[in-house]
Design a protein around this motif. Structure first.
Motif, PDB file in Angstrom:
ATOM      1  N   LEU A  69      30.781  43.423  36.216  1.00 37.50           N
ATOM      2  CA  LEU A  69      32.168  43.854  36.058  1.00 37.50           C
ATOM      3  C   LEU A  69      33.079  42.639  36.221  1.00 37.50           C
ATOM      4  O   LEU A  69      33.389  42.229  37.332  1.00 37.50           O
ATOM      5  CB  LEU A  69      32.502  44.938  37.080  1.00 37.50           C
ATOM      6  N   THR A  76      37.961  47.077  38.378  1.00 34.51           N
ATOM      7  CA  THR A  76      36.579  47.034  38.869  1.00 34.51           C
ATOM      8  C   THR A  76      36.272  48.271  39.703  1.00 34.51           C
ATOM      9  O   THR A  76      35.226  48.912  39.528  1.00 34.51           O
ATOM     10  CB  THR A  76      36.350  45.762  39.712  1.00 34.51           C
ATOM     11  N   THR A  95      26.999  44.295  39.636  1.00 36.57           N
ATOM     12  CA  THR A  95      27.719  43.290  40.407  1.00 36.57           C
ATOM     13  C   THR A  95      29.091  43.096  39.786  1.00 36.57           C
ATOM     14  O   THR A  95      29.409  43.690  38.747  1.00 36.57           O
ATOM     15  CB  THR A  95      26.934  41.964  40.477  1.00 36.57           C
ATOM     16  N   ASP A  96      29.917  42.290  40.418  1.00 32.57           N
ATOM     17  CA  ASP A  96      31.271  42.077  39.925  1.00 32.57           C
ATOM     18  C   ASP A  96      31.567  40.583  39.908  1.00 32.57           C
ATOM     19  O   ASP A  96      30.691  39.768  40.190  1.00 32.57           O
ATOM     20  CB  ASP A  96      32.283  42.823  40.804  1.00 32.57           C
ATOM     21  N   ILE A 104      36.169  46.019  47.004  1.00 32.37           N
ATOM     22  CA  ILE A 104      35.207  46.325  45.943  1.00 32.37           C
ATOM     23  C   ILE A 104      33.905  46.843  46.538  1.00 32.37           C
ATOM     24  O   ILE A 104      33.334  47.835  46.072  1.00 32.37           O
ATOM     25  CB  ILE A 104      34.959  45.082  45.077  1.00 32.37           C
TER      26      ILE A 104
END
Length: 368
Positions: A69, A76, A95-96, A104
C-alpha cells in the motif's frame, strides 16, 4: 521467495519506484498496479513499470501474494479495512510505505484477520519533491534505510520474504518498533518540513516590503527550504497521524529559539559562539554524511579553479551519467580553489565519474 504476483496500490514516486526495484531483481514476477489517476496508470504501463493496472482497488487484491500500500496514510487505513472484507490468498503478505507507522499498524491489527494474512509496517526512507509515476527511479532507495515495524500479524518468515522481494532496491533493511519510529521521524523528518514551510512563508511575507529577499535567497536558505516543495496533501496526512510527537518537537524548538533570542539580547558573545560550535560538532557526529537516510546520495568532490568553462568541462565528461545534484561550495579566500560537489544515486555512477574526471583533468578528485 515463492510469491509471483505483487500488487502495488499507488503508482506515485514511491510505488512506481518500488515496482522498478522489484522488477530489477525478479523480472519473472507479475506486477500489478492500482492508481486512481489515469495519467499515472498510463505512464506505469507504457514504461513497463507494471504488467497491468486498474482504477478499482479491489480488482487485483485477491490475485496477489504480496500487497504493498503506497498511498497516503488515511487512504492506507481505508484500504486495510477494504482488504479485511475481501477473499484474499491464504497467507498473503500485506505491507505499506507510510511515513508514520503506529496508526497504520493499529488499523491492521484491528481489522485484518491474523489467521489468514501477514502484515508488517514498512517505511522506505527515500523521496523527492518530484511526484507521480513519471518520476519513478530504480535507484531511489539505494543505500537508504528501509524500515520494517513488526506487528502481531508478522510471522517469522514475513520480513525475510519481504527482504528477498525488495532485494533489487539495494536498500539498508532495519527493524524498528512503530512507536519509536514515529518519535524519531517526528524530529528528523516531520518537524523539518514544518520549519522549511514556515521559513518560506516568513520570507515570502518579508519580501513584500523588502524585494531583494527574493533575489538574495540562495545558499543556506535554498538548502534549508528545498523540502518546502513537497506535496502538501501527503504532509498534512503525516502530521495529523503523528500529531502528539510533532507538537512536542515544536514546543521544544520554540524553547530553544527563546533561549537563543535571550543570548542575543544579552549580547553574550561566548554563549552564542558555543551555540554555533555545538551545532557544528553535532552535525559532524551524525550520519548525515554517511550513506543512509531520506536523501542517500554518493558525493564526489572536485577542487576546481576559478576559470571560465571549468564546470561545463566536467559536466561534459559526465554526459550520459545520471546525476542527482550539482553544487558549488564557494570559498571566501582568493588563494584556494572552489569545491564542486556532484551527487549520484548509485555507487557505480560515482566511481565511473571519479575515473573519468581523474583521467581527463588534473583536478583533485575525492569522495566524502
Amino acid at each position: 521467495m515463492e510469491e509471483k504476483v505483487v500488487y502495488i496500490a499507488g503508482m506515485g514516486l514511491i510505488g512506481a519506484s518500488l515496482a522498478l526495484g522489484i522488477r530489477r531483481q525478479h523480472p519473472d514476477y507479475k506486477i500489478l498496479g492500482y492508481n486512481r489517476s489515469d495519467q499515472s496508470r498510463q505512464i506505469a504501463l507504457e514504461r513497463g513499470i507494471v504488467d497491468e493496472a486498474t482504477a478499482d482497488f479491489k480488482a487485483f487484491a485477491p490475485l496477489a501474494d504480496v500487497i504493498i500500500l503506497a498511498v497516503p496514510i488515511k487512504q492506507t487505513i481505508d484500504f486495510i479495512k477494504v482488504l479485511a472484507q475481501l477473499d484474499l490468498k491464504e497467507n498473503v503478505i500485506i505491507t505499506d510505505a507510510g511515513s508514520t507507522k503506529l496508526k497504520i499498524i493499529q488499523a491492521a491489527e484491528k481489522y485484518l484477520p491474523a489467521d489468514k494474512v501477514q502484515f508488517v509496517g514498512s517505511h522506505p526512507m527515500a523521496g523527492s519533491h518530484k511526484t507521480g509515476a513519471i518520476a519513478a527511479n530504480v535507484h531511489l532507495f539505494e543505500n537508504a534505510y528501509y524500515i520494517f515495524s513488526p506487528t502481531r500479524l508478522t510471522r517469522e518468515e514475513t520480513i525475510p520474504r519481504l527482504k528477498d522481494l525488495l532485494l533489487g532496491l539495494k536498500a539498508r533493511f532495519i527493524e524498528v518498533e512503530a512507536a519509536e519510529h514515529d518519535l524519531v521521524t517526528s524530529q528528523i523528518s516531520h518537524f523539518p518540513h514544518i520549519l522549511a514551510s514556515a521559513l518560506m512563508e516568513q520570507a515570502g511575507d518579508y519580501a513584500n516590503g523588502h524585494e531583494l529577499t527574493n533575489h538574495f535567497a540562495a545558499g543556506g536558505f535554498r538548502d534549508m527550504t528545498r523540502i518546502a516543495e513537497s506535496e502538501p496533501g501527503m504532509w498534512t496526512s503525516i502530521l495529523l497521524s503523528n500529531s502528539d510527537a510533532v507538537l512536542e518537537r515544536l514546543t521544544d524548538f520554540k524553547n530553544r529559539l527563546d533561549a537563543v533570542a535571550e543570548l542575543i539580547g544579552q549580547k553574550d558573545e561566548e554563549a552564542i559562539w558555543h551555540f554555533f560550535d555545538a551545532g557544528r560538532r553535532k552535525r559532524k557526529e551524525m550520519e548525515i554524511h554517511k550513506r543512509a537516510g531520506v536523501d542517500s546520495f554518493y558525493d564526489l568532490f572536485v577542487d576546481v579553479p576559478d576559470e571560465e568553462d571549468v564546470i561545463l568541462q566536467i559536466l561534459e565528461l559526465l554526459r550520459g551519467t545520471s546525476l542527482v545534484n550539482v553544487h558549488i561550495n564557494e570559498e571566501n579566500r582568493d588563494d584556494i580553489n572552489g569545491i564542486l560537489q556532484i551527487s549520484f544515486k548509485s555507487e557505480s555512477d560515482l566511481l565511473h565519474a571519479q575515473t573519468l574526471i581523474s583521467q581527463h583533468t588534473d583536478y583533485h578528485v575525492y569522495l566524502d
